[in-house]
Design a protein around this motif. Structure first.
Motif, PDB file in Angstrom:
ATOM      1  N   ALA A   1      25.302 114.131  82.253  1.00 46.40           N
ATOM      2  CA  ALA A   1      26.357 114.244  81.245  1.00 46.40           C
ATOM      3  C   ALA A   1      26.051 115.354  80.248  1.00 46.40           C
ATOM      4  O   ALA A   1      26.925 116.172  79.925  1.00 46.40           O
ATOM      5  CB  ALA A   1      26.535 112.907  80.522  1.00 46.40           C
ATOM      6  N   GLU A   2      24.814 115.399  79.752  1.00 45.53           N
ATOM      7  CA  GLU A   2      24.476 116.401  78.743  1.00 45.53           C
ATOM      8  C   GLU A   2      24.523 117.820  79.310  1.00 45.53           C
ATOM      9  O   GLU A   2      25.061 118.734  78.673  1.00 45.53           O
ATOM     10  CB  GLU A   2      23.095 116.109  78.162  1.00 45.53           C
ATOM     11  CG  GLU A   2      22.755 116.987  76.965  1.00 45.53           C
ATOM     12  CD  GLU A   2      21.362 116.707  76.427  1.00 45.53           C
ATOM     13  OE1 GLU A   2      21.237 115.822  75.572  1.00 45.53           O
ATOM     14  OE2 GLU A   2      20.414 117.388  76.871  1.00 45.53           O
ATOM     15  N   SER A   3      23.968 118.017  80.495  1.00 46.65           N
ATOM     16  CA  SER A   3      23.947 119.369  81.070  1.00 46.65           C
ATOM     17  C   SER A   3      25.353 119.827  81.441  1.00 46.65           C
ATOM     18  O   SER A   3      25.717 120.996  81.234  1.00 46.65           O
ATOM     19  CB  SER A   3      23.019 119.417  82.285  1.00 46.65           C
ATOM     20  OG  SER A   3      23.443 118.513  83.283  1.00 46.65           O
ATOM     21  N   GLN A   4      26.179 118.932  81.980  1.00 48.38           N
ATOM     22  CA  GLN A   4      27.551 119.299  82.333  1.00 48.38           C
ATOM     23  C   GLN A   4      28.383 119.571  81.084  1.00 48.38           C
ATOM     24  O   GLN A   4      29.212 120.497  81.068  1.00 48.38           O
ATOM     25  CB  GLN A   4      28.188 118.194  83.175  1.00 48.38           C
ATOM     26  CG  GLN A   4      27.591 118.062  84.560  1.00 48.38           C
ATOM     27  CD  GLN A   4      27.977 116.760  85.248  1.00 48.38           C
ATOM     28  OE1 GLN A   4      28.860 116.034  84.770  1.00 48.38           O
ATOM     29  NE2 GLN A   4      27.325 116.456  86.357  1.00 48.38           N
ATOM     30  N   LEU A   5      28.185 118.769  80.032  1.00 47.77           N
ATOM     31  CA  LEU A   5      28.893 118.999  78.776  1.00 47.77           C
ATOM     32  C   LEU A   5      28.533 120.368  78.205  1.00 47.77           C
ATOM     33  O   LEU A   5      29.411 121.121  77.753  1.00 47.77           O
ATOM     34  CB  LEU A   5      28.550 117.895  77.781  1.00 47.77           C
ATOM     35  CG  LEU A   5      29.052 118.084  76.344  1.00 47.77           C
ATOM     36  CD1 LEU A   5      30.575 118.203  76.303  1.00 47.77           C
ATOM     37  CD2 LEU A   5      28.580 116.919  75.462  1.00 47.77           C
ATOM     38  N   ALA A   6      27.250 120.701  78.207  1.00 44.88           N
ATOM     39  CA  ALA A   6      26.816 122.003  77.687  1.00 44.88           C
ATOM     40  C   ALA A   6      27.439 123.139  78.482  1.00 44.88           C
ATOM     41  O   ALA A   6      27.887 124.149  77.914  1.00 44.88           O
ATOM     42  CB  ALA A   6      25.289 122.095  77.732  1.00 44.88           C
ATOM     43  N   ALA A   7      27.504 122.988  79.802  1.00 47.98           N
ATOM     44  CA  ALA A   7      28.093 124.041  80.638  1.00 47.98           C
ATOM     45  C   ALA A   7      29.574 124.218  80.321  1.00 47.98           C
ATOM     46  O   ALA A   7      30.071 125.352  80.237  1.00 47.98           O
ATOM     47  CB  ALA A   7      27.894 123.702  82.111  1.00 47.98           C
ATOM     48  N   ALA A   8      30.293 123.112  80.147  1.00 49.88           N
ATOM     49  CA  ALA A   8      31.725 123.202  79.833  1.00 49.88           C
ATOM     50  C   ALA A   8      31.947 123.846  78.471  1.00 49.88           C
ATOM     51  O   ALA A   8      32.854 124.680  78.301  1.00 49.88           O
ATOM     52  CB  ALA A   8      32.347 121.807  79.881  1.00 49.88           C
ATOM     53  N   LEU A   9      31.138 123.478  77.483  1.00 46.58           N
ATOM     54  CA  LEU A   9      31.276 124.061  76.150  1.00 46.58           C
ATOM     55  C   LEU A   9      30.938 125.551  76.158  1.00 46.58           C
ATOM     56  O   LEU A   9      31.640 126.368  75.536  1.00 46.58           O
ATOM     57  CB  LEU A   9      30.373 123.317  75.167  1.00 46.58           C
ATOM     58  CG  LEU A   9      30.909 121.986  74.638  1.00 46.58           C
ATOM     59  CD1 LEU A   9      29.799 121.184  73.972  1.00 46.58           C
ATOM     60  CD2 LEU A   9      32.049 122.222  73.650  1.00 46.58           C
ATOM     61  N   ARG A  10      29.884 125.909  76.852  1.00 55.63           N
ATOM     62  CA  ARG A  10      29.500 127.324  76.908  1.00 55.63           C
ATOM     63  C   ARG A  10      30.607 128.154  77.563  1.00 55.63           C
ATOM     64  O   ARG A  10      30.894 129.288  77.138  1.00 55.63           O
ATOM     65  CB  ARG A  10      28.188 127.497  77.672  1.00 55.63           C
ATOM     66  CG  ARG A  10      26.961 126.963  76.943  1.00 55.63           C
ATOM     67  CD  ARG A  10      25.693 127.275  77.726  1.00 55.63           C
ATOM     68  NE  ARG A  10      25.359 128.691  77.612  1.00 55.63           N
ATOM     69  CZ  ARG A  10      24.466 129.180  76.742  1.00 55.63           C
ATOM     70  NH1 ARG A  10      23.834 128.358  75.909  1.00 55.63           N
ATOM     71  NH2 ARG A  10      24.211 130.455  76.708  1.00 55.63           N
TER      72      ARG A  10
END
Length: 753
Positions: free
Chosen positions: A314-323
């Protein structure tokens, strides 16, 4: 960690029993009683509260109460517990655990078969079978079922039906006896059987720790106790790996998405009472099977951070979407915004900056306390977006917050779960990266409530060219779930943040907003009494005794506030408390307030030791995607049907139907913890602040509670406790790598506490 003691008895909710000193076993130990069940007087749907009459070994009738679900009349049982004296019903044996055995007398066998355990065998047929075989009836059913032909009126087809039904019953009975012998209660035993069927015993023998992952209501402690009784050693890799997962789950409950390995090894070793070398073996196994993930690339240093697999994803995918959003400027607006008009000219410079950023950047954040004009800003953003022809969606984490947002913007707003649309068949949300939300501008309010999992689902569903505006109060409590989403976005330095500081919502006689801001600045609020005969929106009552505080809260909610301010006590008044447990906690206050505010609600039903009545205020305490109601939603019981054993709750998001056996998903909510109140506002809030809440007394907790009150706030407690909370501006930090994943260049790794 482990204990061979039987589970503790459920405490008496209303305190209407007292231990009988002469009947208590020496040294505080438990006593046993055995005998034949004569009749079941009452049984709750979940089996956690049963009243029955037992014929003991001395041929005396005794009353047994407690978690005795699944027992049948005519059955023999051996039970452990304590004697007590009930004020109304006299001497009774409160059961903590029991073991069921087959009846031994012909009379008991007759009652047992007539209880309905075999479909098609009622009292008359049971009597004929027992008349023929007597005390050997059960042996005949087990081994010589063909002899049932000797019973008049039973044909071959009926014999086959009885044989198959008895076989299934015998298999389930043996599993139940096995599980109960391991200390499992009837309700947990039933859930295990529902999950694994007749293979439940083999599953538990092979790895009892799967119960903690796969069976609702069973945690690591219970699974660990079962493992001990099965002879699994404390240093067995199964236990060690499960212990690592358990501690990471506990850390997640405290808000951490991850934890440094060195600190985690220490915590697991302490929890499992083993040395760290053994814990490393468990960690290796957990890493190998994928339940735990290690992260070392995001941060500098040799100490990796450990995640539960779903949180790492969840955290890594969220960061990728935000970036991806932050790296791509939004498309130009055609026509461009005018940024003018009478309302625009009334905005201050901070508010104008927030509106401008909302329309000219891909992701922006607006933060500020109560009364600083967040609602005005959101309204202006919507107005400007509509002028530019943008498709706008509004959302918030809870039904109440979404309703408030819709009212302020005069357009539809949805909860995030309803916005994303849950698909029961696929067990996931409809809107995701492949099926993004159809909008040009998404505004999300109360983002301090967003945990990393829900935030990930949200940003996965944001289309590449969309704009996202996040609105929240950074000084409120963080999300109940894991993550530090709002603070991580501010800390990463990549998201434009507008801080609204000018207080607008301040009338001459209004003190709620002003006092909340004083507390947030670390100052004592104005606790002076208003002039005699003058009604104000803020009151402080000095009282140090918890019992008197409880009584005062009940009188205020039921009598004084409705009489003086004309508020409805059952719909307008909400009690908010720092803690769930304790003499002035949510649990004890709910029992008292239910009796004060809804003593005669009818119909009613009992679940375990709790009673639910029509008209009761309740809260959903877990996400139920199939029903479309989620953790923290407040509602009211609108109907109870004793025939179908169902009840109906009206929430802000709609009406939801439950079976009585699903009542563990809701709890009484006349009083709720301040954490659970996030995202909601209430016309009236009553909030105790006492030194007994010391462990929870923090500035942001008191500030969050105060800002839930819209028209009247009554605080009851001691100035000492309030001062402790205001001085404590060091809430426990949450360990998260979201900011580190977003920021560039890297900064020092986060602190875990």
């Amino acid at each position: 960690m482990r204990s061979n003691k039987p589970p503790a008895t459920v405490p008496e909710l209303f305190g209407n029993t007292v231990p009988e000193t002469p009947g208590t076993a020496p040294g505080g130990g438990e006593e046993t009683i055995s005998g034949e069940i004569l009749r079941i007087v009452f049984g709750s749907e979940d089996g956690q509260y049963v009243v029955l009459r037992l014929l003991d070994a001395n041929f005396q009738e005794q009353t047994l109460v407690g978690p005795l679900g699944g027992v049948l009349e005519g059955q023999d049982i051996e039970a452990w517990g304590r004697w007590e004296t009930h004020k109304q019903h006299g001497r009774q044996f409160r059961v903590s655990r029991f073991r069921a055995v087959l009846p031994s007398s012909a009379k008991g066998v007759r009652r047992y078969l007539a209880s309905g355990i075999i479909p098609g065998v009622g009292p008359k047929l049971a009597e004929r079978i027992v008349d023929r075989f007597g005390e050997k009836t059960l042996e005949v059913l087990d081994k010589y079922s063909a002899r049932l032909r000797e019973v008049p009126g039973i044909g071959r087809k009926r014999i086959d039906q009885i044989r198959e039904a008895w076989r299934r019953h015998a298999e389930e009975r043996s599993v139940r006896i096995f599980l109960q012998g391991l200390g499992m209660g009837p309700s947990a035993t039933t859930r295990i059987l529902q999950r694994y069927g007749q293979g439940a015993a083999e599953v538990v023998r092979r790895n009892p720790y799967v119960l903690a992952r796969e069976v609702r209501g069973i945690g690591f402690s219970t699974a660990d106790r079962i493992a001990g009784r099965l002879g699994i050693e404390p240093t067995d890799p199964l236990r060690l790996a499960a212990g690592v997962v358990y501690v990471l789950q506990q850390l997640g409950d405290r808000g951490h998405t991850c934890y440094p390995q060195s600190r985690l090894l220490q915590e697991v070793a302490q929890t499992l009472e083993v040395d760290e070398d053994h814990v490393r073996i468990g960690l290796e196994r957990a890493l190998m099977d994928g339940t735990v993930r290690a992260e070392s690339e995001v941060i500098d240093g040799s100490d990796p951070y450990l995640y539960l697999q779903p949180l790492q994803a969840a955290e890594s995918q969220l960061a990728a979407a935000l970036r991806a959003l932050l790296d791509r400027p939004p498309p130009a607006l055609r026509p461009p915004p005018r940024f003018g008009g009478p309302l625009w000219e009334r905005l201050n410079s901070e508010q104008k900056q927030a509106v401008t950023r909302a329309l000219t950047t891909s992701v922006s954040l607006i933060t500020g306390g109560p009364g600083v004009g967040k609602t005005t800003v959101v309204g202006q953003i919507v107005t400007e977006a509509q002028r530019c022809g943008l498709r706008v969606l509004l959302a918030a984490p809870t039904g109440r917050a979404a309703k408030r947002l819709a009212e302020s913007c005069h357009r539809e707003a949805k909860t995030l779960h309803r916005l994303l649309k849950w698909d029961p068949a696929r067990r996931t949300f409809v809107h995701d990266a492949d099926r993004p939300l159809r909008c040009d501008l998404l505004i999300v309010d109360e983002v301090s409530m967003l945990d990393v999992v829900l935030a990930n689902h949200l940003f996965a569903a944001v289309a590449p060219n969309s704009r996202v505006v996040l609105v929240g109060d950074k000084d409120q409590l963080p999300s109940v779930g894991p993550g530090f989403f709002l603070h991580d976005l501010i800390d990463c330095g990549r998201v434009p943040v507008t801080y609204l500081t000018h207080i607008y919502r301040q009338q001459e006689n209004s003190r709620i907003v002003w006092n909340a801001h004083l507390v947030n600045r670390g100052e004592m609020p104005d606790l002076r009494r208003p002039p005699s005969g003058e009604l104000r929106d803020f009151y402080w009552i000095d009282e140090s005794d918890p019992e008197r505080v409880m009584a005062l809260i009940a009188r205020m909610a039921a009598e004084r506030i409705p009489r003086s301010f004309r508020f409805d006590p059952r719909s307008d008044v909400q009690v908010l408390v720092p803690m769930h447990r304790g003499s002035c906690g949510a649990s004890a206050l709910n029992a008292l307030l239910q009796q004060a505010l809804n003593p005669n609600g009818s119909p009613a039903f009992r679940y375990g030791e709790r009673v639910f009545r029509v008209g009761d205020r309740v809260m959903q305490i877990s996400n139920n995607y199939d029903k479309g109601v989620f953790n923290g939603e407040l509602g009211q019981i609108a109907g109870i049907d004793g025939t179908t054993k169902t009840f109906r709750v009206t929430f802000d998001v709609g009406v939801v139907d439950y079976g009585w056996d699903e009542a563990d998903q809701v709890k009484l909510a006349y009083a709720v913890t301040i954490h659970k109140s996030q995202g909601s506002e209430f016309p009236v809030v009553i909030m105790p602040v006492l030194t007994q809440h010391f462990i929870m007394l923090q500035r942001n907790l008191v500030y969050t509670g105060m800002t839930r009150a819209r028209r009247l706030l009554v605080m009851i407690g001691t100035r000492k406790a309030l001062a402790i909370a205001i001085r404590n501006d060091r809430p426990a930090l949450r360990c998260s790598l979201l900011a580190a994943r977003l920021r560039a260049p890297r900064r020092p790794r986060p602190q875990a506490k």
